[in-house]
Scaffold this motif. Structure first.
Motif, PDB file in Angstrom:
ATOM      1  N   ALA A  73      34.909  -4.463  73.136  1.00 47.55           N
ATOM      2  CA  ALA A  73      34.613  -3.303  73.969  1.00 47.55           C
ATOM      3  C   ALA A  73      33.158  -2.898  73.829  1.00 47.55           C
ATOM      4  CB  ALA A  73      35.523  -2.141  73.590  1.00 47.55           C
ATOM      5  N   ILE A  74      32.590  -3.022  72.637  1.00 43.06           N
ATOM      6  CA  ILE A  74      31.170  -2.709  72.435  1.00 43.06           C
ATOM      7  C   ILE A  74      30.311  -3.637  73.277  1.00 43.06           C
ATOM      8  CG2 ILE A  74      29.305  -2.796  70.741  1.00 43.06           C
ATOM      9  CD1 ILE A  74      31.392  -1.813  68.672  1.00 43.06           C
ATOM     10  N   PHE A  75      30.620  -4.920  73.275  1.00 39.35           N
ATOM     11  CA  PHE A  75      29.845  -5.861  74.075  1.00 39.35           C
ATOM     12  C   PHE A  75      30.027  -5.604  75.567  1.00 39.35           C
ATOM     13  CE2 PHE A  75      29.575  -8.372  70.187  1.00 39.35           C
ATOM     14  CZ  PHE A  75      28.215  -8.663  70.215  1.00 39.35           C
ATOM     15  N   LEU A  76      31.204  -5.204  75.978  1.00 37.98           N
ATOM     16  CA  LEU A  76      31.439  -4.891  77.383  1.00 37.98           C
ATOM     17  C   LEU A  76      30.596  -3.701  77.816  1.00 37.98           C
ATOM     18  CD1 LEU A  76      33.157  -5.384  79.969  1.00 37.98           C
ATOM     19  CD2 LEU A  76      34.691  -3.640  79.081  1.00 37.98           C
ATOM     20  N   VAL A  77      30.565  -2.638  77.007  1.00 36.81           N
ATOM     21  CA  VAL A  77      29.776  -1.456  77.331  1.00 36.81           C
ATOM     22  C   VAL A  77      28.289  -1.792  77.342  1.00 36.81           C
ATOM     23  CG1 VAL A  77      29.117   0.833  76.485  1.00 36.81           C
ATOM     24  CG2 VAL A  77      31.521   0.168  76.540  1.00 36.81           C
ATOM     25  N   ALA A  78      27.852  -2.606  76.379  1.00 34.05           N
ATOM     26  CA  ALA A  78      26.449  -2.988  76.333  1.00 34.05           C
ATOM     27  C   ALA A  78      26.066  -3.810  77.556  1.00 34.05           C
ATOM     28  CB  ALA A  78      26.171  -3.779  75.057  1.00 34.05           C
ATOM     29  N   THR A  79      26.938  -4.710  77.988  1.00 33.92           N
ATOM     30  CA  THR A  79      26.657  -5.530  79.165  1.00 33.92           C
ATOM     31  C   THR A  79      26.583  -4.677  80.418  1.00 33.92           C
ATOM     32  OG1 THR A  79      27.835  -7.366  78.128  1.00 33.92           O
ATOM     33  CG2 THR A  79      27.442  -7.518  80.486  1.00 33.92           C
ATOM     34  N   LEU A  80      27.554  -3.774  80.578  1.00 34.75           N
ATOM     35  CA  LEU A  80      27.530  -2.894  81.746  1.00 34.75           C
ATOM     36  C   LEU A  80      26.305  -1.987  81.732  1.00 34.75           C
ATOM     37  CD1 LEU A  80      31.298  -1.916  82.015  1.00 34.75           C
ATOM     38  CD2 LEU A  80      30.026  -3.539  83.428  1.00 34.75           C
ATOM     39  N   GLY A  81      25.918  -1.518  80.549  1.00 39.12           N
ATOM     40  CA  GLY A  81      24.730  -0.685  80.426  1.00 39.12           C
ATOM     41  C   GLY A  81      23.473  -1.453  80.784  1.00 39.12           C
ATOM     42  N   THR A  82      23.408  -2.713  80.391  1.00 35.76           N
ATOM     43  CA  THR A  82      22.252  -3.544  80.709  1.00 35.76           C
ATOM     44  C   THR A  82      22.145  -3.734  82.214  1.00 35.76           C
ATOM     45  OG1 THR A  82      22.538  -4.708  78.614  1.00 35.76           O
ATOM     46  CG2 THR A  82      21.156  -5.769  80.265  1.00 35.76           C
ATOM     47  N   TYR A  83      23.238  -3.995  82.877  1.00 35.72           N
ATOM     48  CA  TYR A  83      23.213  -4.140  84.327  1.00 35.72           C
ATOM     49  C   TYR A  83      22.785  -2.848  85.011  1.00 35.72           C
ATOM     50  CZ  TYR A  83      25.545  -8.681  84.102  1.00 35.72           C
ATOM     51  OH  TYR A  83      25.836  -9.990  83.868  1.00 35.72           O
ATOM     52  N   ASP A  84      23.254  -1.722  84.483  1.00 35.22           N
ATOM     53  CA  ASP A  84      22.884  -0.433  85.057  1.00 35.22           C
ATOM     54  C   ASP A  84      21.390  -0.178  84.898  1.00 35.22           C
ATOM     55  OD1 ASP A  84      23.510   2.016  86.331  1.00 35.22           O
ATOM     56  OD2 ASP A  84      23.391   3.035  84.380  1.00 35.22           O
ATOM     57  N   ILE A  85      20.847  -0.464  83.738  1.00 34.17           N
ATOM     58  CA  ILE A  85      19.408  -0.286  83.491  1.00 34.17           C
ATOM     59  C   ILE A  85      18.604  -1.203  84.394  1.00 34.17           C
ATOM     60  CG2 ILE A  85      17.585  -0.613  81.768  1.00 34.17           C
ATOM     61  CD1 ILE A  85      19.676   0.292  79.663  1.00 34.17           C
ATOM     62  N   ALA A  86      19.022  -2.462  84.515  1.00 34.68           N
ATOM     63  CA  ALA A  86      18.311  -3.399  85.377  1.00 34.68           C
ATOM     64  C   ALA A  86      18.358  -2.950  86.830  1.00 34.68           C
ATOM     65  CB  ALA A  86      18.903  -4.796  85.225  1.00 34.68           C
ATOM     66  N   LEU A  87      19.479  -2.408  87.252  1.00 33.25           N
ATOM     67  CA  LEU A  87      19.602  -1.932  88.624  1.00 33.25           C
ATOM     68  C   LEU A  87      18.671  -0.753  88.883  1.00 33.25           C
ATOM     69  CD1 LEU A  87      21.228  -2.274  91.277  1.00 33.25           C
ATOM     70  CD2 LEU A  87      22.808  -0.570  90.380  1.00 33.25           C
ATOM     71  N   GLU A  88      18.617   0.178  87.938  1.00 35.80           N
ATOM     72  CA  GLU A  88      17.726   1.335  88.084  1.00 35.80           C
ATOM     73  C   GLU A  88      16.265   0.901  88.100  1.00 35.80           C
ATOM     74  OE1 GLU A  88      18.410   4.542  88.708  1.00 35.80           O
ATOM     75  OE2 GLU A  88      20.495   3.926  88.893  1.00 35.80           O
TER      76      GLU A  88
END
Length: 97
Positions: A73-88
């Motif tokens: 779950a930690i890796f899932l949240v980190a991956t989703l967060g990375t995509y969100d940061i890249a999108l922004e």
């Protein structure tokens, strides 16, 4: 009761018994399954945990399973967060041009 009503009651009982037998033979298991569904839904988390704990090899238990789930779950949240940061960042780069 007169004799006529006894025959009518007897015929009604016989009719009801045959209809009940036909209904239970045809739809009995389906009705039981429908009535058991809410109970199974409520108890499913517990039965799932018991099945997981019972089928696990020796040296593997629920704490091990919980740590593996939380680790993923930690890796899932980190991956989703990375995509969100890249999108922004991508939005900011496109808007500045």
């Amino acid at each position: 009761m007169g004799r006529g009503t006894e025959k009518m009651v007897k015929a009604a009982k016989k009719f009801a018994e045959t209809q009940y037998k036909t209904f239970t033979d045809r739809y009995g298991q389906q009705m039981i399954d429908l009535l058991e569904l809410p109970i199974r839904l409520v108890l499913s988390p517990f039965t799932l945990a018991i099945d997981v704990a019972g089928s696990a090899p020796r040296g593997f238990g629920l704490p091990e399973l919980a740590s593996k789930i939380s680790f993923s779950a930690i890796f899932l949240v980190a991956t989703l967060g990375t995509y969100d940061i890249a999108l922004e960042l991508g939005k900011k780069v496109v808007c500045q041009r």
